[in-house]
Design a protein around this motif. Structure first.
Motif, short mmCIF file in Angstrom:
data_model
loop_
_atom_site.label_atom_id
_atom_site.label_comp_id
_atom_site.label_asym_id
_atom_site.label_seq_id
_atom_site.Cartn_x
_atom_site.Cartn_y
_atom_site.Cartn_z
N UNK A 176 0.81 -1.22 0.00
CA UNK A 176 0.00 0.00 0.00
C UNK A 176 0.85 1.28 0.00
N UNK A 177 2.15 1.12 -0.05
CA UNK A 177 3.07 2.26 0.09
C UNK A 177 2.86 3.30 -1.00
N UNK A 178 2.65 2.87 -2.23
CA UNK A 178 2.53 3.81 -3.34
C UNK A 178 1.22 4.59 -3.31
N UNK A 179 0.26 4.12 -2.47
CA UNK A 179 -1.01 4.84 -2.36
C UNK A 179 -0.95 6.00 -1.36
N UNK A 180 0.09 6.03 -0.53
CA UNK A 180 0.19 7.06 0.50
C UNK A 180 0.35 8.43 -0.15
N UNK A 251 -8.72 8.62 1.15
CA UNK A 251 -7.26 8.54 1.14
C UNK A 251 -6.77 8.57 2.59
N UNK A 252 -6.58 7.40 3.16
CA UNK A 252 -6.34 7.31 4.59
C UNK A 252 -4.89 7.08 4.98
N UNK A 253 -3.98 7.07 4.03
CA UNK A 253 -2.55 6.93 4.33
C UNK A 253 -1.83 8.20 3.88
N UNK A 254 -1.15 8.84 4.81
CA UNK A 254 -0.54 10.15 4.53
C UNK A 254 0.83 10.24 5.19
N UNK A 255 1.76 10.89 4.49
CA UNK A 255 3.03 11.30 5.08
C UNK A 255 3.06 12.83 5.11
N UNK A 256 3.21 13.39 6.30
CA UNK A 256 3.34 14.84 6.44
C UNK A 256 4.81 15.21 6.31
N UNK A 257 5.10 16.19 5.46
CA UNK A 257 6.48 16.57 5.18
C UNK A 257 6.69 18.05 5.49
N UNK A 258 7.48 18.39 6.51
CA UNK A 258 7.78 19.80 6.79
C UNK A 258 8.82 20.33 5.81
N UNK A 259 8.38 20.95 4.74
CA UNK A 259 9.25 21.30 3.63
C UNK A 259 9.96 22.64 3.81
N UNK A 260 9.45 23.51 4.68
CA UNK A 260 10.07 24.83 4.84
C UNK A 260 10.78 25.00 6.19
#
Length: 348
Positions: A176-180, A251-260
């Motif tokens: 399921x990784x590519x669905x995140x 869409x229940x799989x998410x990675x939060x990315x602190x980009x700034x």
């Protein structure tokens, strides 16, 4: 910006923040800022208590600076030895204190190296304006200055961010990784700042595009915005609203990315981890946050590479400030910005 190292420093941090017209323009700012700071202090103190009793941003900034300076001695020995100073905008060590230290140390050559990867008049611009005011007042002695004003697409920075995203994605089952969904979250800006021509939105977008190219566009992604303050219109969508929308869409799989952000502080440890993490759990979502850059050796090497290239360029006669830094926003009405840019273009 910096951050209070202890809960007790929270009020002074907030007061300094709300007094900064470059960041948050307010009517009758000298009078309103202390009032707003007093009202917000109890709530923000609770947040700092929840993340361990203070912000770790000074610890990480010092670690990053010291690591960068050590590598820089090897990469650019012509200007060695190198020393990193920290000048925060709203917390200790403030620019005022660092200016005195530079003078006491007899520094003659310095690089103003913003630790905001993407430029905004509200962040890097405000910090450079304060440095200009201190320099113009003679508080730092006779220093020759140059500026590293933005570096949001530097390959080392992009690689460090991408590696942390890959580590977060690895927490999902392979099937399921590519669905995140990758949600790149950056501090928002008031639309009044965006509409006067501030380059921040464009530069954050460029960082996101570079990271996704490095990742091979293997996951769906969006750029979202956090930390809105006050009732006026800000850049959206807000990170919290985006999570709710994704849950509604299944869409229940998410990675939060602190980009700034380049190190952990209240907006990663409290807002992303605790506040949004709780919301996501209540929505039935599986959410992981990509780690902040903190002590990443890849990131620290990137800082050293950026500084070394800058020293090589300025040493060969190039301008001490970039072409981009010299351009004011088309809607700029802040005279200090113009004076500051001219001052740095002359080398201080």
């Amino acid at each position: 910006m910096g951050g209070p190292s202890t809960v007790a420093e929270t009020h002074d941090f907030l007061k300094n923040l709300f007094l900064d017209g470059d960041l948050i323009p307010l009517p009758f700012q000298r009078f309103l800022a202390p009032v707003i700071a007093r009202r917000r202090t109890p709530q923000i103190e609770e947040q700092y208590a929840a993340i361990g009793g203070g912000s770790p941003i000074l610890q990480y900034t010092q670690l990053q600076g010291e690591g960068m300076a050590k590598l820089l001695d090897e990469l650019h020995p012509e200007t060695a030895p190198h020393k990193a100073y920290v000048a925060f905008r709203y917390a200790q060590p403030l620019t005022e204190a660092t200016a005195r230290q530079l003078k006491e140390d007899g520094v003659q050559r310095a690089v103003a190296f913003t630790q905001y990867p993407q430029y905004s008049c509200s962040t890097t611009g405000s910090s450079l304006n304060e440095l200009y005011r201190r320099g113009k007042a003679g508080e730092m002695g006779n220093i020759k200055w140059s500026v590293i004003d933005r570096w949001g697409t530097h390959p080392g920075f992009i690689e460090a961010v991408a590696q942390n995203i890959e580590a977060a994605l690895a927490k999902f089952p392979p099937e399921s990784r590519s669905d995140a969904v990758l949600l790149f979250s950056a501090h928002s800006l008031p639309m009044s700042v965006v509409n006067r021509g501030d380059p921040y939105i464009l530069e954050v977008s460029a960082s996101v595009a570079a990271v996704m190219q490095r990742l091979g566009y293997a996951n769906p992604y969006r750029l979202v915005w956090q930390s809105q303050v006050g009732p006026s219109a800000w850049m959206g969508p807000q990170t919290s609203d985006a999570l709710k929308g994704l849950a509604r869409l299944g869409k229940n799989r998410v990675v939060l990315v602190p980009i700034a952000f380049t190190s952990d502080h209240i907006e990663t440890l409290y807002e992303l981890d605790l506040e949004y993490g709780k919301e996501a759990k209540e929505l039935g979502m599986e959410v992981y946050r990509a780690e902040s850059l903190n002590d990443s050796p890849v990131f620290i090497r990137a800082l050293a590479d950026i500084a070394a290239e800058h020293l090589r360029c300025t040493g060969s006669g190039q301008s001490p400030a970039s072409v981009q830094l010299g351009l004011r926003c088309p809607g700029c009405t802040n005279a200090t910005c113009g004076h500051s840019k001219e001052w740095f273009a002359r080398g201080g």
